[in-house]
Design a protein around this motif. Structure first.
Motif, mmCIF file in Angstrom:
data_model
loop_
_atom_site.group_PDB
_atom_site.id
_atom_site.type_symbol
_atom_site.label_atom_id
_atom_site.label_comp_id
_atom_site.label_asym_id
_atom_site.label_seq_id
_atom_site.Cartn_x
_atom_site.Cartn_y
_atom_site.Cartn_z
ATOM 1 N N GLY A 186 0.818 -1.207 0.000
ATOM 2 C CA GLY A 186 0.000 0.000 0.000
ATOM 3 C C GLY A 186 0.852 1.258 0.000
ATOM 4 N N PHE A 187 1.917 1.252 0.811
ATOM 5 C CA PHE A 187 2.807 2.407 0.858
ATOM 6 C C PHE A 187 3.463 2.650 -0.495
ATOM 7 C CE2 PHE A 187 7.224 3.871 1.320
ATOM 8 C CZ PHE A 187 6.990 5.145 1.818
ATOM 9 N N SER A 188 3.924 1.572 -1.143
ATOM 10 C CA SER A 188 4.607 1.730 -2.435
ATOM 11 C C SER A 188 3.669 2.309 -3.481
ATOM 12 C CB SER A 188 5.176 0.392 -2.910
ATOM 13 O OG SER A 188 4.170 -0.471 -3.388
ATOM 14 N N VAL A 189 2.404 1.871 -3.472
ATOM 15 C CA VAL A 189 1.442 2.394 -4.445
ATOM 16 C C VAL A 189 1.140 3.861 -4.162
ATOM 17 C CG1 VAL A 189 -0.895 2.180 -5.370
ATOM 18 C CG2 VAL A 189 0.411 0.126 -4.842
ATOM 19 N N LEU A 190 0.982 4.198 -2.891
ATOM 20 C CA LEU A 190 0.707 5.592 -2.542
ATOM 21 C C LEU A 190 1.838 6.507 -2.994
ATOM 22 C CD1 LEU A 190 -0.762 5.191 1.083
ATOM 23 C CD2 LEU A 190 -2.019 5.617 -1.038
ATOM 24 N N VAL A 191 3.080 6.075 -2.765
ATOM 25 C CA VAL A 191 4.231 6.877 -3.192
ATOM 26 C C VAL A 191 4.287 6.962 -4.713
ATOM 27 C CG1 VAL A 191 6.756 6.988 -3.216
ATOM 28 C CG2 VAL A 191 5.558 6.408 -1.105
ATOM 29 N N SER A 246 -11.878 11.122 -9.662
ATOM 30 C CA SER A 246 -13.317 10.975 -9.909
ATOM 31 C C SER A 246 -13.601 9.823 -10.864
ATOM 32 C CB SER A 246 -13.899 12.281 -10.459
ATOM 33 O OG SER A 246 -13.294 12.621 -11.697
ATOM 34 N N VAL A 247 -12.687 9.542 -11.789
ATOM 35 C CA VAL A 247 -12.876 8.425 -12.725
ATOM 36 C C VAL A 247 -12.905 7.100 -11.971
ATOM 37 C CG1 VAL A 247 -11.833 7.167 -14.658
ATOM 38 C CG2 VAL A 247 -11.833 9.669 -14.649
ATOM 39 N N VAL A 248 -11.985 6.941 -11.031
ATOM 40 C CA VAL A 248 -11.919 5.699 -10.254
ATOM 41 C C VAL A 248 -13.122 5.573 -9.328
ATOM 42 C CG1 VAL A 248 -10.489 4.339 -8.657
ATOM 43 C CG2 VAL A 248 -9.407 5.796 -10.379
ATOM 44 N N TYR A 249 -13.604 6.689 -8.834
ATOM 45 C CA TYR A 249 -14.778 6.661 -7.953
ATOM 46 C C TYR A 249 -15.981 6.051 -8.671
ATOM 47 C CZ TYR A 249 -18.571 8.252 -4.942
ATOM 48 O OH TYR A 249 -19.680 8.292 -4.128
ATOM 49 N N PHE A 298 -2.492 6.487 -12.986
ATOM 50 C CA PHE A 298 -3.221 6.865 -11.771
ATOM 51 C C PHE A 298 -4.470 6.012 -11.631
ATOM 52 C CE2 PHE A 298 -6.359 9.068 -9.311
ATOM 53 C CZ PHE A 298 -5.674 9.809 -8.368
ATOM 54 N N TRP A 299 -5.239 5.895 -12.727
ATOM 55 C CA TRP A 299 -6.482 5.117 -12.672
ATOM 56 C C TRP A 299 -6.208 3.656 -12.341
ATOM 57 C CZ3 TRP A 299 -7.858 7.387 -18.103
ATOM 58 C CH2 TRP A 299 -8.266 8.711 -17.953
ATOM 59 N N ALA A 300 -5.249 3.045 -13.046
ATOM 60 C CA ALA A 300 -4.981 1.620 -12.851
ATOM 61 C C ALA A 300 -4.484 1.335 -11.438
ATOM 62 C CB ALA A 300 -3.961 1.129 -13.880
ATOM 63 N N ASN A 301 -3.537 2.133 -10.957
ATOM 64 C CA ASN A 301 -2.948 1.874 -9.642
ATOM 65 C C ASN A 301 -3.935 2.087 -8.508
ATOM 66 O OD1 ASN A 301 0.288 1.464 -9.449
ATOM 67 N ND2 ASN A 301 -0.230 2.551 -11.332
ATOM 68 N N THR A 302 -4.692 3.168 -8.559
ATOM 69 C CA THR A 302 -5.630 3.427 -7.463
ATOM 70 C C THR A 302 -6.823 2.478 -7.506
ATOM 71 O OG1 THR A 302 -6.622 5.221 -8.786
ATOM 72 C CG2 THR A 302 -4.963 5.827 -7.148
ATOM 73 N N LEU A 303 -7.242 2.051 -8.710
ATOM 74 C CA LEU A 303 -8.297 1.030 -8.794
ATOM 75 C C LEU A 303 -7.824 -0.264 -8.160
ATOM 76 C CD1 LEU A 303 -11.091 0.124 -9.967
ATOM 77 C CD2 LEU A 303 -9.819 -0.661 -11.987
ATOM 78 N N ASN A 304 -6.587 -0.652 -8.439
ATOM 79 C CA ASN A 304 -6.037 -1.876 -7.854
ATOM 80 C C ASN A 304 -5.934 -1.766 -6.344
ATOM 81 O OD1 ASN A 304 -5.687 -2.827 -10.483
ATOM 82 N ND2 ASN A 304 -3.615 -2.042 -10.624
ATOM 83 N N ILE A 356 -15.218 4.041 0.581
ATOM 84 C CA ILE A 356 -14.211 4.338 1.614
ATOM 85 C C ILE A 356 -12.843 3.845 1.158
ATOM 86 C CG2 ILE A 356 -13.501 3.851 3.992
ATOM 87 C CD1 ILE A 356 -16.465 3.639 4.715
ATOM 88 N N SER A 357 -12.811 2.646 0.563
ATOM 89 C CA SER A 357 -11.548 2.107 0.051
ATOM 90 C C SER A 357 -10.965 3.016 -1.022
ATOM 91 C CB SER A 357 -11.779 0.705 -0.520
ATOM 92 O OG SER A 357 -12.240 -0.184 0.483
ATOM 93 N N TRP A 358 -11.838 3.600 -1.848
ATOM 94 C CA TRP A 358 -11.381 4.548 -2.869
ATOM 95 C C TRP A 358 -10.740 5.764 -2.230
ATOM 96 C CZ3 TRP A 358 -13.585 9.497 -3.025
ATOM 97 C CH2 TRP A 358 -13.134 10.315 -4.072
ATOM 98 N N LEU A 359 -11.358 6.292 -1.193
ATOM 99 C CA LEU A 359 -10.821 7.492 -0.530
ATOM 100 C C LEU A 359 -9.464 7.208 0.102
ATOM 101 C CD1 LEU A 359 -11.507 10.447 0.158
ATOM 102 C CD2 LEU A 359 -12.451 9.612 2.334
ATOM 103 N N VAL A 360 -9.346 6.053 0.753
ATOM 104 C CA VAL A 360 -8.086 5.690 1.407
ATOM 105 C C VAL A 360 -6.985 5.438 0.378
ATOM 106 C CG1 VAL A 360 -6.965 3.952 2.881
ATOM 107 C CG2 VAL A 360 -9.271 4.750 3.416
ATOM 108 N N SER A 361 -7.362 4.983 -0.809
ATOM 109 C CA SER A 361 -6.367 4.666 -1.832
ATOM 110 C C SER A 361 -5.960 5.883 -2.661
ATOM 111 C CB SER A 361 -6.908 3.578 -2.775
ATOM 112 O OG SER A 361 -8.009 4.049 -3.529
#
Length: 385
Positions: free
Chosen positions: A99-104, A138-141, A281-287, A302-307
């Motif tokens: 999770g940390f690696s994706v966020l960075v 917003s696309v991922v949401y 951005f879309w692919a990583n945050t969706l995953n 909620i998972s979308w917001l945290v990601s």
């Protein structure tokens, strides 16, 4: 295997575009800087080697997810890799590191997009980051299907943009390609970035789920998706080397190329940069949204917001440069790849068959993939001269 459940179904091109979108982004835009520190001949064989190894690895990940009903690989780790009393601790530790690696990583996309907004519209960096976050998140949401549709549109748009930029570069006068060997550390660093750029490890389960476990379509989408990324890496890198010459910085390839070409061509370069960063951005945050949902059982909103939201906060802190963000994220994700192969080995033994990899999933190829991952990790840590 039981029926694979998914929030929606993807067409072949939508699944392929998600694979492409995961790779096209900060990694591809950072490759030309590292390529400029190596001989162009070395760059070519590095790309071909990385494609071969990454293709095998992605087939293994697809089969691992397929054997676990389309699960993301943290859940696969929990089922196949971790055992004993420390199983829960190990699962959540892997979840935390990934999770940390994706966020960075995604923070790097936001920083890169802000650099484009600053160069194009002269927007303050912080404002550019917030604006880009609102538009991209917003696309991922909206959900997986909408991400697939947007990825497909963006991929076709990027191909057209690259064609325009290639012609503009050729007619504007070209610089000589780099032909001087500088250091072995530069070679390893370049391999690391190319391997990272071709990596779509977390998007593979999306293809498995979205294609409803259709093995031929899964294999085809992975091969085509990573193949398109190889073509884009080669075109973007050679365009930048020929156009910008030695004036390549760590701000992202097309920002440098656009500054060199100027005029209307610079706008085309900015558009490509935003498309490339957005697809990743879309692919990583969706995953990451799905991984968080699988592990915590939180609602997807909620998972979308945290990601997504922490990515904006990290970017606003301005910890790393554009390339620095990318290399830091690459370390953790490549190390995770070693765990994936071990989990795949156990899954293959458990099922007693290989429906996606075949002979490419045997032990020698598993060792090859692990060796490639370790080399990539070393390259991520080396200083570029």
């Amino acid at each position: 295997m039981s029926e694979i459940t998914s929030e929606s179904r993807l067409t072949f091109m939508e699944a392929t575009s998600i694979i492409v979108g995961h790779g096209v982004g900060s990694g591809i835009l950072a490759v030309p800087f590292l390529a400029s520190r190596n001989r162009w001949q070395d760059f070519v064989w590095i790309v071909l080697l990385a494609y071969f190894i990454n293709l095998i690895m992605h087939f293994m990940i697809a089969e691992l997810s397929y054997n676990n009903n389309g699960a993301q690989f943290i859940k696969c780790f929990e089922k196949e890799l971790f055992t004993g009393k420390l199983k829960t601790l190990a699962t959540w530790t892997a979840f935390g590191f990934l999770g940390f690696s994706v966020l960075v990583n995604v923070s790097g996309f936001i920083a890169g997009a802000a650099a484009v907004f600053s160069a194009w519209f002269s927007l303050p960096s912080a404002l550019g980051m917030v604006l880009y976050y609102v538009l991209a998140a917003s696309v991922v949401y909206i959900g997986m299907k909408f991400v697939g549709i947007c990825e497909k549109i963006a991929v076709f748009s990027m191909v057209g943009v690259i064609g325009i930029l290639f012609i503009a570069t050729i007619v504007s006068g070209m610089s000589p390609l780099p032909c001087t060997f500088i250091a072995g550390s530069n070679v390893l660093a370049l391999y690391s970035m190319v391997a990272f750029s071709l990596s779509a490890v977390m998007s593979v389960p999306q293809a498995v789920k979205g294609l409803n476990g259709d093995r031929k379509k899964i294999q085809g989408s992975i091969a085509l998706g990573t193949g398109i990324n190889v073509a884009l890496i080669l075109l973007i890198t050679f365009m930048t080397l020929l156009g910008a010459g030695e004036n390549i910085s760590e701000n992202g390839a097309l920002v440098d190329l656009s500054l060199h070409l100027g005029g209307w061509v610079s706008i085309v370069g900015y558009v490509f940069s935003l498309l490339a960063l957005s697809t990743s951005f879309w692919a990583n945050t969706l995953n990451l949204r799905d991984i968080i949902h699988e592990q915590t059982k939180w609602k997807k909103q909620i998972s979308w917001l945290v990601s997504t939201l922490p990515c904006l906060l990290i970017a606003l802190l301005g910890i790393q440069s554009f390339v620095g963000f990318t290399r830091l994220a690459g370390v953790v994700q490549i190390l995770t790849g070693v765990g994936i192969i071990i989990a795949y080995n156990r899954s293959r033994k458990r099922t007693g068959k290989s429906l996606i990899c075949g002979r490419l999933g045997t032990l020698p190829f598993q060792i090859l993939v692990i060796a490639g991952s370790l080399l990539s990790t070393i390259g991520s840590l080396l200083h570029v001269i």
